[in-house]
Design an enzyme around this catalytic site. Structure first.
Site, PDB file in Angstrom:
ATOM      1  CB  CYS A  74     -11.349 -46.072 -28.371  1.00 58.86           C
ATOM      2  SG  CYS A  74      -9.748 -45.732 -29.121  1.00 58.86           S
TER       3      CYS A  74
ATOM      4  CG  HIS B  34     -17.577 -41.092 -33.143  1.00 62.23           C
ATOM      5  ND1 HIS B  34     -16.266 -41.521 -33.088  1.00 62.23           N
ATOM      6  CD2 HIS B  34     -17.677 -40.369 -34.287  1.00 62.23           C
ATOM      7  CE1 HIS B  34     -15.619 -41.074 -34.137  1.00 62.23           C
ATOM      8  NE2 HIS B  34     -16.446 -40.379 -34.881  1.00 62.23           N
TER       9      HIS B  34
ATOM     10  N   GLY C  10     -15.217 -32.379 -30.739  1.00 60.01           N
ATOM     11  CA  GLY C  10     -13.874 -32.888 -30.480  1.00 60.01           C
ATOM     12  C   GLY C  10     -12.815 -31.999 -31.098  1.00 60.01           C
ATOM     13  NE  ARG C  11     -11.664 -34.997 -35.562  1.00 54.95           N
ATOM     14  CZ  ARG C  11     -12.007 -35.512 -36.731  1.00 54.95           C
ATOM     15  NH1 ARG C  11     -11.077 -35.793 -37.622  1.00 54.95           N
ATOM     16  NH2 ARG C  11     -13.276 -35.743 -37.010  1.00 54.95           N
TER      17      ARG C  11
ATOM     18  CE  LYS D 178     -16.735 -39.961 -27.865  1.00 59.63           C
ATOM     19  NZ  LYS D 178     -15.687 -40.689 -28.594  1.00 59.63           N
TER      20      LYS D 178
HETATM   21  C1  LIG Z   1      -6.453 -37.143 -30.819  1.00 51.66           C
HETATM   22  C2  LIG Z   1      -7.742 -37.854 -30.489  1.00 51.66           C
HETATM   23  C3  LIG Z   1      -7.839 -38.584 -29.315  1.00 51.66           C
HETATM   24  C4  LIG Z   1      -9.043 -39.229 -29.000  1.00 51.66           C
HETATM   25  N1  LIG Z   1      -9.139 -39.885 -27.791  1.00 51.66           N
HETATM   26  C5  LIG Z   1     -10.340 -40.396 -27.408  1.00 51.66           C
HETATM   27  C6  LIG Z   1     -10.524 -40.913 -26.101  1.00 51.66           C
HETATM   28  O1  LIG Z   1      -9.621 -40.897 -25.253  1.00 51.66           O
HETATM   29  N2  LIG Z   1     -11.755 -41.431 -25.796  1.00 51.66           N
HETATM   30  C7  LIG Z   1     -12.792 -41.435 -26.699  1.00 51.66           C
HETATM   31  O2  LIG Z   1     -13.895 -41.911 -26.378  1.00 51.66           O
HETATM   32  N3  LIG Z   1     -12.645 -40.933 -27.932  1.00 51.66           N
HETATM   33  C8  LIG Z   1     -11.459 -40.389 -28.299  1.00 51.66           C
HETATM   34  N4  LIG Z   1     -11.341 -39.791 -29.518  1.00 51.66           N
HETATM   35  C9  LIG Z   1     -12.533 -39.651 -30.383  1.00 51.66           C
HETATM   36  C10 LIG Z   1     -13.251 -38.333 -30.074  1.00 51.66           C
HETATM   37  O3  LIG Z   1     -13.781 -38.329 -28.763  1.00 51.66           O
HETATM   38  C11 LIG Z   1     -14.403 -38.093 -31.074  1.00 51.66           C
HETATM   39  O4  LIG Z   1     -15.319 -39.156 -30.966  1.00 51.66           O
HETATM   40  C12 LIG Z   1     -13.913 -37.998 -32.519  1.00 51.66           C
HETATM   41  O5  LIG Z   1     -12.773 -37.150 -32.609  1.00 51.66           O
HETATM   42  C13 LIG Z   1     -15.006 -37.461 -33.449  1.00 51.66           C
HETATM   43  O6  LIG Z   1     -15.439 -36.192 -33.032  1.00 51.66           O
HETATM   44  P1  LIG Z   1     -14.942 -34.820 -33.749  1.00 51.66           P
HETATM   45  O7  LIG Z   1     -15.192 -35.003 -35.220  1.00 51.66           O
HETATM   46  O8  LIG Z   1     -15.765 -33.745 -33.135  1.00 51.66           O
HETATM   47  O9  LIG Z   1     -13.473 -34.693 -33.476  1.00 51.66           O
HETATM   48  C14 LIG Z   1     -10.150 -39.165 -29.876  1.00 51.66           C
HETATM   49  C15 LIG Z   1     -10.024 -38.441 -31.063  1.00 51.66           C
HETATM   50  C16 LIG Z   1      -8.854 -37.781 -31.367  1.00 51.66           C
HETATM   51  C17 LIG Z   1      -8.771 -36.982 -32.654  1.00 51.66           C
END
Ligand SMILES: Cc1cc2nc3c(=O)[nH]c(=O)nc-3n(C[C@H](O)[C@H](O)[C@H](O)COP(=O)(O)O)c2cc1C
Length: 328
Positions: A101, A172, A228-229, A140
């Protein structure tokens, strides 16, 4: 896939998402199934010690959720041994350390990419996790900080994960400075997977099973996928990835069920922001979804959010056709 000796089938994971992957949302996903394991949102290791974890809406888990992986943000200043003793009462299927993060407040705590960038501190924290937590341990990560010179540092960290007994790694595929709108670098998955014996779970903008077909070479070397999203937009999406039949949802009913689950778990003042976050993503199902989101933004209470959302959803809004959703 095998994760620390346990079978995760299908090898599909819900990404940890702060504000979203609380127990009420995980309960909603469990109504559809199709996933192998769900991540909690990142839990502050320090705050976890104060939490009534069996009741907290973030840490509690219901049997219907299936496998749950608890993710922690930690700097090393916390009493990690006490944290990992305490988490045992929740019977996690794995514990995950957030090393990816990049948000400023997370860096300021020394968590996420800040910990990943500080090699000696990373080693100490991981050693402490490994000593205190006998179960499955995952991490991660992002690719690194510098798009020009990241490979060496990345591999150095991978060796550390292997040496210290980490069981799997989610990648990621973006750099620390890259926003979630930027195209992820799926092409790096193969390079990474070829250089480690750890199972690699790929993450970043994986939105439809068609992505896997169109980019077969990029995804084939992965042991698992993390969504994720798109799972917030389409809580039923794991079924499509798992090859299960997918019924078109009744959007108003689904939205309202999530509302009910949320308010069963937490007081309205806490649920408010989470309803907003969920609705922001859910609105992407519709051609004029921005109207849904704009409507709920005017609300001052959870009940007003509900009224605005149901007004939009019960009016039969035009769906976004095809795979439809774009985060760019
Ligand atoms: C609203 C939001 C909150 C997130 N919170 C975390 C988190 O708590 N821990 C983490 O490792 N990644 C967090 N992420 C990143 C996601 O785990 C993921 O790596 C990122 O959204 C890309 O994946 P996606 O394109 O499938 O959404 C967050 C992403 C979003 C959009």
């Amino acid at each position: 896939m095998s994760l620390g000796g346990q079978e995760i089938a299908p090898a599909l994971f819900l990404a940890p998402m702060e504000g979203i992957t609380h127990s009420a949302f995980r309960r909603l996903l469990s109504d559809y199934g199709g996933y192998g394991a769900l991540f909690t949102e990142m839990l502050s290791a320090g705050a976890f010690l104060q939490e009534k974890t069996l009741e907290s809406p973030y840490t509690r888990r219901r049997p219907c959720e299936g496998k749950v992986i608890y993710q922690f943000g930690a700097s090393g200043r916390e009493d990690l041994e006490a944290v990992l003793r305490k988490v045992e009462s929740l019977a996690p299927d794995a514990v995950d350390l957030n090393l990816g993060c990049p948000a400023p407040k997370i860096r300021a705590h020394g968590w996420g990419v800040s910990l990943a960038a500080d090699f000696p501190r990373l080693r100490t924290v991981l050693e402490r996790f490994r000593r205190a937590w006998p179960g499955t341990l995952t991490v991660k990560v992002r690719l690194g900080d510098d798009p020009e010179r990241w490979r060496e540092g990345f591999l150095e960290r991978v060796r550390l994960f292997e040496d210290l007994g980490v069981d799997a790694m989610t990648v990621h595929a973006r750099f620390s400075g890259e926003k979630l709108k930027r195209r992820p670098r799926w092409e790096e998955f193969a390079w990474i997977a070829a250089r480690t014996r750890l199972p690699v779970i790929g993450n970043g903008d994986i939105c439809a099973p068609e992505d896997l077909v169109r980019h077969r070479e990029a995804f084939a070397p992965l042991a698992g996928l993390m969504l994720g999203r798109i799972a917030v937009v389409k809580p039923w999406i794991f079924r499509a990835f798992a090859g299960l039949p997918v019924e078109p949802p009744d959007h108003a009913e689904l939205w309202d069920r999530h509302y009910r689950y949320l308010l069963e778990d937490m007081p309205p003042e806490r649920a408010f922001g989470r309803l907003m976050d969920f609705t922001y993503y859910y609105a992407k199902n519709f051609l004029f979804g921005h109207e849904l989101y704009r409507g709920v933004q005017k609300a001052r209470t959870c009940e007003e959010i509900r009224e605005a959302a149901l007004r939009f959803l019960e009016a039969g809004p035009t769906p976004n056709r095809g795979t439809g959703v774009s985060f760019t």
